[in-house]
Design a protein around this motif. Sequence first.
Motif, PDB file in Angstrom:
ATOM      1  N   TYR A 132      76.551  73.296  55.329  1.00 35.69           N
ATOM      2  CA  TYR A 132      76.132  71.894  55.254  1.00 35.69           C
ATOM      3  C   TYR A 132      76.202  71.284  56.640  1.00 35.69           C
ATOM      4  CZ  TYR A 132      76.754  66.861  54.773  1.00 35.69           C
ATOM      5  OH  TYR A 132      76.660  65.501  54.933  1.00 35.69           O
ATOM      6  N   SER A 133      75.245  70.434  56.979  1.00 33.54           N
ATOM      7  CA  SER A 133      75.296  69.697  58.246  1.00 33.54           C
ATOM      8  C   SER A 133      74.697  68.317  58.034  1.00 33.54           C
ATOM      9  CB  SER A 133      74.536  70.436  59.348  1.00 33.54           C
ATOM     10  OG  SER A 133      73.155  70.518  59.048  1.00 33.54           O
ATOM     11  N   ASP A 134      75.088  67.388  58.906  1.00 36.58           N
ATOM     12  CA  ASP A 134      74.534  66.039  58.826  1.00 36.58           C
ATOM     13  C   ASP A 134      74.376  65.479  60.230  1.00 36.58           C
ATOM     14  OD1 ASP A 134      77.113  65.048  59.656  1.00 36.58           O
ATOM     15  OD2 ASP A 134      77.787  65.164  57.571  1.00 36.58           O
ATOM     16  N   THR A 135      73.952  64.241  60.323  1.00 39.80           N
ATOM     17  CA  THR A 135      73.706  63.613  61.624  1.00 39.80           C
ATOM     18  C   THR A 135      74.799  62.602  61.957  1.00 39.80           C
ATOM     19  OG1 THR A 135      72.208  62.077  60.489  1.00 39.80           O
ATOM     20  CG2 THR A 135      71.210  63.953  61.614  1.00 39.80           C
ATOM     21  N   SER A 136      76.022  62.899  61.529  1.00 38.65           N
ATOM     22  CA  SER A 136      77.159  62.026  61.842  1.00 38.65           C
ATOM     23  C   SER A 136      77.193  61.712  63.339  1.00 38.65           C
ATOM     24  CB  SER A 136      78.456  62.724  61.439  1.00 38.65           C
ATOM     25  OG  SER A 136      79.573  61.943  61.750  1.00 38.65           O
ATOM     26  N   PRO A 137      77.415  60.464  63.698  1.00 37.32           N
ATOM     27  CA  PRO A 137      77.854  59.324  62.879  1.00 37.32           C
ATOM     28  C   PRO A 137      76.730  58.504  62.240  1.00 37.32           C
ATOM     29  CG  PRO A 137      77.838  58.684  65.169  1.00 37.32           C
ATOM     30  CD  PRO A 137      77.430  60.130  65.135  1.00 37.32           C
ATOM     31  N   GLN A 138      75.510  59.012  62.272  1.00 35.89           N
ATOM     32  CA  GLN A 138      74.403  58.297  61.657  1.00 35.89           C
ATOM     33  C   GLN A 138      74.163  58.838  60.258  1.00 35.89           C
ATOM     34  OE1 GLN A 138      72.534  55.630  63.169  1.00 35.89           O
ATOM     35  NE2 GLN A 138      72.129  55.441  61.001  1.00 35.89           N
ATOM     36  N   ALA A 139      74.288  57.979  59.263  1.00 36.36           N
ATOM     37  CA  ALA A 139      74.076  58.410  57.881  1.00 36.36           C
ATOM     38  C   ALA A 139      72.583  58.464  57.566  1.00 36.36           C
ATOM     39  CB  ALA A 139      74.776  57.444  56.921  1.00 36.36           C
ATOM     40  N   GLY A 140      72.250  59.093  56.442  1.00 37.19           N
ATOM     41  CA  GLY A 140      70.878  59.080  55.958  1.00 37.19           C
ATOM     42  C   GLY A 140      70.175  60.414  55.987  1.00 37.19           C
ATOM     43  N   TYR A 141      70.788  61.432  56.646  1.00 37.48           N
ATOM     44  CA  TYR A 141      70.116  62.726  56.729  1.00 37.48           C
ATOM     45  C   TYR A 141      71.182  63.818  56.701  1.00 37.48           C
ATOM     46  CZ  TYR A 141      66.835  66.353  58.291  1.00 37.48           C
ATOM     47  OH  TYR A 141      66.036  67.475  58.377  1.00 37.48           O
ATOM     48  N   GLY A 142      71.094  64.700  55.717  1.00 37.74           N
ATOM     49  CA  GLY A 142      71.992  65.841  55.629  1.00 37.74           C
ATOM     50  C   GLY A 142      71.282  66.999  54.967  1.00 37.74           C
ATOM     51  N   THR A 143      71.706  68.212  55.271  1.00 37.55           N
ATOM     52  CA  THR A 143      71.055  69.393  54.704  1.00 37.55           C
ATOM     53  C   THR A 143      72.080  70.467  54.378  1.00 37.55           C
ATOM     54  OG1 THR A 143      70.663  70.322  56.913  1.00 37.55           O
ATOM     55  CG2 THR A 143      68.870  69.045  55.929  1.00 37.55           C
ATOM     56  N   THR A 144      71.774  71.239  53.361  1.00 38.13           N
ATOM     57  CA  THR A 144      72.505  72.471  53.077  1.00 38.13           C
ATOM     58  C   THR A 144      71.518  73.609  53.272  1.00 38.13           C
ATOM     59  OG1 THR A 144      73.937  71.371  51.473  1.00 38.13           O
ATOM     60  CG2 THR A 144      73.818  73.771  51.376  1.00 38.13           C
ATOM     61  N   THR A 145      71.883  74.558  54.118  1.00 34.87           N
ATOM     62  CA  THR A 145      70.943  75.588  54.550  1.00 34.87           C
ATOM     63  C   THR A 145      71.425  76.979  54.184  1.00 34.87           C
ATOM     64  OG1 THR A 145      70.230  74.230  56.426  1.00 34.87           O
ATOM     65  CG2 THR A 145      69.776  76.574  56.547  1.00 34.87           C
ATOM     66  N   VAL A 146      70.543  77.744  53.555  1.00 36.78           N
ATOM     67  CA  VAL A 146      70.772  79.160  53.263  1.00 36.78           C
ATOM     68  C   VAL A 146      69.904  79.961  54.224  1.00 36.78           C
ATOM     69  CG1 VAL A 146      70.615  80.993  51.534  1.00 36.78           C
ATOM     70  CG2 VAL A 146      71.120  78.634  50.812  1.00 36.78           C
ATOM     71  N   GLN A 147      70.495  80.874  54.961  1.00 31.82           N
ATOM     72  CA  GLN A 147      69.671  81.685  55.864  1.00 31.82           C
ATOM     73  C   GLN A 147      70.123  83.140  55.846  1.00 31.82           C
ATOM     74  OE1 GLN A 147      69.858  80.319  59.979  1.00 31.82           O
ATOM     75  NE2 GLN A 147      71.647  79.095  59.486  1.00 31.82           N
ATOM     76  N   PHE A 148      69.137  84.024  55.932  1.00 34.15           N
ATOM     77  CA  PHE A 148      69.425  85.452  55.915  1.00 34.15           C
ATOM     78  C   PHE A 148      68.267  86.209  56.546  1.00 34.15           C
ATOM     79  CE2 PHE A 148      67.444  84.268  51.907  1.00 34.15           C
ATOM     80  CZ  PHE A 148      66.422  85.197  51.768  1.00 34.15           C
ATOM     81  N   GLY A 149      68.583  87.380  57.061  1.00 33.31           N
ATOM     82  CA  GLY A 149      67.561  88.282  57.575  1.00 33.31           C
ATOM     83  C   GLY A 149      67.338  89.417  56.602  1.00 33.31           C
ATOM     84  N   SER A 150      66.180  90.048  56.697  1.00 32.20           N
ATOM     85  CA  SER A 150      65.878  91.168  55.803  1.00 32.20           C
ATOM     86  C   SER A 150      64.704  91.939  56.362  1.00 32.20           C
ATOM     87  CB  SER A 150      65.537  90.656  54.400  1.00 32.20           C
ATOM     88  OG  SER A 150      64.305  89.946  54.408  1.00 32.20           O
ATOM     89  N   SER A 151      64.365  93.021  55.689  1.00 31.83           N
ATOM     90  CA  SER A 151      63.112  93.705  56.006  1.00 31.83           C
ATOM     91  C   SER A 151      61.972  92.873  55.417  1.00 31.83           C
ATOM     92  CB  SER A 151      63.105  95.111  55.410  1.00 31.83           C
ATOM     93  OG  SER A 151      63.192  95.040  54.003  1.00 31.83           O
ATOM     94  N   PRO A 152      60.795  92.919  55.995  1.00 29.11           N
ATOM     95  CA  PRO A 152      59.681  92.103  55.494  1.00 29.11           C
ATOM     96  C   PRO A 152      59.364  92.361  54.024  1.00 29.11           C
ATOM     97  CG  PRO A 152      59.162  92.931  57.678  1.00 29.11           C
ATOM     98  CD  PRO A 152      60.435  93.600  57.262  1.00 29.11           C
ATOM     99  N   GLU A 153      59.485  93.609  53.586  1.00 27.47           N
ATOM    100  CA  GLU A 153      59.118  93.917  52.205  1.00 27.47           C
ATOM    101  C   GLU A 153      60.122  93.367  51.189  1.00 27.47           C
ATOM    102  OE1 GLU A 153      60.856  97.712  54.093  1.00 27.47           O
ATOM    103  OE2 GLU A 153      59.467  96.098  54.636  1.00 27.47           O
ATOM    104  N   ASN A 154      61.307  92.964  51.650  1.00 28.28           N
ATOM    105  CA  ASN A 154      62.319  92.448  50.732  1.00 28.28           C
ATOM    106  C   ASN A 154      62.351  90.921  50.660  1.00 28.28           C
ATOM    107  OD1 ASN A 154      63.369  94.823  49.707  1.00 28.28           O
ATOM    108  ND2 ASN A 154      64.864  95.055  51.354  1.00 28.28           N
ATOM    109  N   VAL A 155      61.504  90.260  51.411  1.00 31.13           N
ATOM    110  CA  VAL A 155      61.573  88.803  51.500  1.00 31.13           C
ATOM    111  C   VAL A 155      61.446  88.141  50.142  1.00 31.13           C
ATOM    112  CG1 VAL A 155      60.307  86.757  52.281  1.00 31.13           C
ATOM    113  CG2 VAL A 155      60.841  88.582  53.900  1.00 31.13           C
ATOM    114  N   GLU A 156      60.401  88.459  49.417  1.00 29.97           N
ATOM    115  CA  GLU A 156      60.155  87.784  48.144  1.00 29.97           C
ATOM    116  C   GLU A 156      61.261  88.062  47.134  1.00 29.97           C
ATOM    117  OE1 GLU A 156      57.985  85.480  47.644  1.00 29.97           O
ATOM    118  OE2 GLU A 156      57.282  85.744  49.701  1.00 29.97           O
TER     119      GLU A 156
END
Length: 388
Positions: free
Chosen positions: A260-284
Motif C-alpha cells: 500500500y502507498s499514498d501521497t502523505s501528507p496530502q490525502a485523496g490518493y492511495g493505491t494497493t499494488t500487486v506486482q510480479f514477473g513471469s514468463s510471457p506465456e504464464n501472464v494470463e
Amino acid sequence: GGVPTATPEQYLNASLSSSIVGLGGVGGLTPVDLGKLLAGKIGGASAYISTYTHGVTGSATPKDLETALQLAYLHFTAPNRDSGALDLMKRRLEASLANQAQSPGAVFGERLRAINTVNHYTSKPIRIEDVGKLDAQAMWSFYAERFSNAANFTFFFVGNFTVDEITPLLNTYIGSLPSKGAPDSKAADVHLQFPSSVQRETVTKGQEPRAQTVITFFSDTGLDEAQTARVRAAADIVENKLRDILREQLGGTYSVSVGYSDTSPQAGYGTTTVQFGSSPENVEKLNAAVMTEVDRLRREGPTAGDLQIVKEADKNDLVQALRQNPYWLNALQSSHILGRDAKTIPRRSERTDALTVENVHEAIRKYLPADRYTVVTLVPEATAARTQ
C-alpha cells in the motif's frame, strides 16, 4: 511546500532545482572542493525538494555534527549560482536519457504512471528534447524562494546526543538562519486522479522472454491511521496468499509483492499494488489466479491464522525499527506534518492489536475494489507478434 508549489509550466525546472544546487555546491565551494575539505570527517547535509515537502537532510557522527550543521546552514544561505552546473546537468541527463525509449522497464514504468494518474503532468518523465529547455535562473529562483524563510521549517534530530550538548550548535547554525518570523509556506494539492473504472493495457517492448505485471487498486484511506493499518495488514495477507499460490502451487513466478502507498501528507490518493514477473506465456494464468484469490478474500475474508501471522510479523518489525534512527526520524516527521501525537510512536503495536478479522475483511472489500483497478503488463515484442 515542495515541487507542487510550482505551476505546471514551472514544474520541470522546479523538480530539478535542488539538483542544480547539488551540482554547483554551496558557500563558494564546488562539490570537489567540499569533498577535499571534508576528508576524514563523517558528516554531510544536502537540500531536497520533493513531492509536497522540501528541506535539508543530513547525518554525522556525534563529533562531526557541527560539520553537518554548517553544511545545512550553507544550503539555506549560500547556494552557488554556478553556470557550469547547468551544463553538467544537461550532459548527465542526455547520457541517461539517450536510450530511455529503448528500455523496456522505462517505457513500462512511464505508461504505468500515466494510466494510474490519468496522465497527470507530475507523472510525466523528462525527455531528451526537454533538456534544452532547462533554465538555470528558474531553478535557482524556485530554490531560493523555498529556502528563504526558516520559520517554515521544523528540524528533527535523532541519534546519540543529549539536548544540552547540541543546543549551542543549534543556536548558532539554526537560530541564525534567515527568517520572516512566521511561516508562510502553504501545502499544495496537485489533485492526482486514479481511473474511475477498470483498465487493462499491454505494453510491448523488449526482446528478453520475460513479462512484468502490475495490478493497482484504488485505496484512498484519507490518511486515517486505523484505516491505513488495516489496509497494510490486508496487503500483507494478500501477499502471503499470492506467494503460496503463484510461486509454490503454480510455480509461475519467483516473487510477488503487494504493498500500500499514498501521497502523505496530502490525502485523496492511495493505491494497493500487486506486482510480479513471469514468463510471457504464464501472464494470463497468473493474472487470473491473482484476481480469483482477491475475489475470494473479498467474499470470505482472512482467517484468524492469516491475520495472526501478519500481526506477529508487524510487532517483530516494530521491535527492530525502534532501534533504528531512520525509523524515529521518519515517524517524528510524519507525526508533526499530520498533526499527530509523537508520544504514540512507540505504541504502534496498539494499532496492530486493534486489527480484527472483521475490520481487515472490510478493508479488503473497500480498498481492493472489484470495479476500480488497473492491470498493466509488459511483454516482449516476440510474444506480441505471435498473438497477432
